[in-house]
Design an enzyme around this catalytic site. Sequence first.
Site, short mmCIF file in Angstrom:
data_model
loop_
_atom_site.label_atom_id
_atom_site.label_comp_id
_atom_site.label_asym_id
_atom_site.label_seq_id
_atom_site.Cartn_x
_atom_site.Cartn_y
_atom_site.Cartn_z
N LYS A 266 -0.02 48.51 59.80
CA LYS A 266 0.72 47.76 58.76
C LYS A 266 -0.18 47.49 57.55
CE LYS A 266 3.82 45.88 62.18
NZ LYS A 266 5.15 45.31 62.27
N SER B 12 -9.33 48.63 44.92
CA SER B 12 -10.71 48.16 44.87
C SER B 12 -11.57 49.15 45.63
CB SER B 12 -10.82 46.74 45.45
OG SER B 12 -10.29 46.67 46.75
N ASP C 262 -1.58 35.46 48.22
CA ASP C 262 -2.63 36.32 47.66
C ASP C 262 -3.45 36.77 48.85
OD1 ASP C 262 -4.56 37.65 46.30
OD2 ASP C 262 -5.11 36.00 44.96
N MET C 263 -3.19 37.96 49.33
CA MET C 263 -3.81 38.40 50.58
C MET C 263 -4.48 39.76 50.44
SD MET C 263 -0.52 39.70 52.84
CE MET C 263 -1.17 41.29 53.43
N ALA C 264 -5.64 39.89 51.07
CA ALA C 264 -6.23 41.21 51.25
C ALA C 264 -5.40 41.92 52.31
CB ALA C 264 -7.67 41.07 51.72
N HIS D 280 -12.83 44.77 38.52
CA HIS D 280 -12.37 43.67 39.37
C HIS D 280 -11.84 42.57 38.45
CE1 HIS D 280 -12.66 40.19 42.05
NE2 HIS D 280 -12.58 41.05 43.04
#
Lengths: 341, 341
Positions: B222, B139, B172-174, B115
């Site tokens: 998506k 991850s 910055d997105m999950a 990570h």
Amino acid sequence: MDIEADLLTSWATALLRRWGYTDADAEFLATTLVDANARGVDSHGVVRIPAYERRIAENLVDTRAVPKVDVSGAVIKVDANGAAGQIAARAAVESALELSREAGIACAAVRGSTHFGTAGYYARWLAGNGAIGIVVSNSEPIVVPHGGKKALLGTNPIAFAAPTESDAVSLDMATSTSAMGKVLIARATGQQVPDTWGVDDAGNPSTDPNAISALLPAAGPKGYGLAFLVEILGGVLSGAAVSHGLGSMYADFDRPQDVGHWILAINIEHFMPVAEFTKRSQALVELAHATEPAAQDNGVLVPGEPEERTRAERLRKGIPIPDEVVNELQQVGERHGVAFP
Amino acid sequence: MDIEADLLTSWATALLRRWGYTDADAEFLATTLVDANARGVDSHGVVRIPAYERRIAENLVDTRAVPKVDVSGAVIKVDANGAAGQIAARAAVESALELSREAGIACAAVRGSTHFGTAGYYARWLAGNGAIGIVVSNSEPIVVPHGGKKALLGTNPIAFAAPTESDAVSLDMATSTSAMGKVLIARATGQQVPDTWGVDDAGNPSTDPNAISALLPAAGPKGYGLAFLVEILGGVLSGAAVSHGLGSMYADFDRPQDVGHWILAINIEHFMPVAEFTKRSQALVELAHATEPAAQDNGVLVPGEPEERTRAERLRKGIPIPDEVVNELQQVGERHGVAFP
């Protein structure tokens, strides 16, 4: 009616030749359209032909134009030079593929273009040639920014494709929850839509398709953020129009669209042998397929698989074209002496 | 308690040096963690330090390791070689920046990593150096595939950043709707969560945080498709572990994580002068700001702006750290003779 894909492609090719396209260009353009129909993306298929007719007649698209390609290092700048989006994107893909074989990676930014069909077509093309492809395009504003009341960006699609042992995985998604085409269908059929699709004039989410004046980004700030990325790559970096600077394919007949695309080719061989990569990607596909489904009657699919299934079925049974579209296409065909089959 | 960012960075730097990191490595790693806290991404901040302590003690991370960097054309293959994700990603960013200045574009694939903190840190770094940055990482699996019952992929983040005249836009997105950290907070505070966040053991969406065993992808197919793209780039292409092959930072102490990242640097100067690009990106930012908000009391922001506002406030007022985290950090500090401030 259902029409055989090959027959539809031949007809569209003949029509496009009549408008001045070379044999090769006409066939390529027709192929991209019918491929969209075959995959169930009918909004990007032959239904667009009447709009092409008008934009060519208005001298907003030049059927004989050759895109200008300018190479610097591993980047390619393409000026569509009046050509249709498909023709410009083809030049970009071919150049990116060639450069990426040497450099390992290459990208092409296209300006002065038009709607280029489905982004996925070009991504899958790259995946069919030993590359991972990522393709984005900006488009005329119809989606509100997160928290906004009026449209700022287009449905700004993101496509990717990568080869597997069986074929490829591929994604082709709008960064909005829904396409405007689906709202129009709901209007026509008198149905309500989910409140995540769009907003009314006051900026409030609405389930009434007649009240929806702009679409919502998928997953709120995430879809908005991704659409912004697409606008930066496709519009800002390429030198194309941005946001409200874009011309509408269906509404603005006084100016070119000036759409921008951005195409990335990653040559797999620079990272590992392609056979090793496809073994690894296939293993991931099989892990996905082996995932227990939430509903017992459905299996877990990988990106692109629903469209591949539709394609297999439509290549077998024919492409369904609604009567009103058939009627329009028949009229276009009559006007140019190329009878719709 | 609220603690000054500089004080927190100094403390973390001193602690990391005690574990064998060089001064420069310790300061870099500490800076990435405190930057996450400053931006309100507390799940990726100093709260991770106790896990670092354990993984270093178990010889799963080597504080003296130097990543191996292998360049071919405009692509870089990085083997973390036992180093922490931040150290491996730093090598990847530095190399990609350098190569992209010549080639116009360069990408780095990192394997054998851990990570690496927030993906956005590296994207913003690139944007601060005349590039558009795109950064992804796979991850450990905790997100169900669309239509699936059990986890297949991780929250697989996507980050991008591009410079503007004022600073940068950044995302910055999950690719999941929510992070597991938010579910844990809801459990602790006894609150229900939206039914779009996660599923129970039967694969049904649940509003009960105690029943949620896996997360849902953002916007269904998506988010799933984007997570798949991230897994292809970060995992399959890099040669890192894929899906269930990844080790868990908090649960698997018998093996390294073998996380994979993929970092793209696009040198703007190869497309247009940076000043022209930032003028164009700034114009887009201003168009966004000028969009009438849906609710009268909020303005439309651009990606990254909410986090920048949090950062400005936290650099002024201090970083809020919950008591239980302070307690844990105090204990870590005591164990290594570096008192928490």
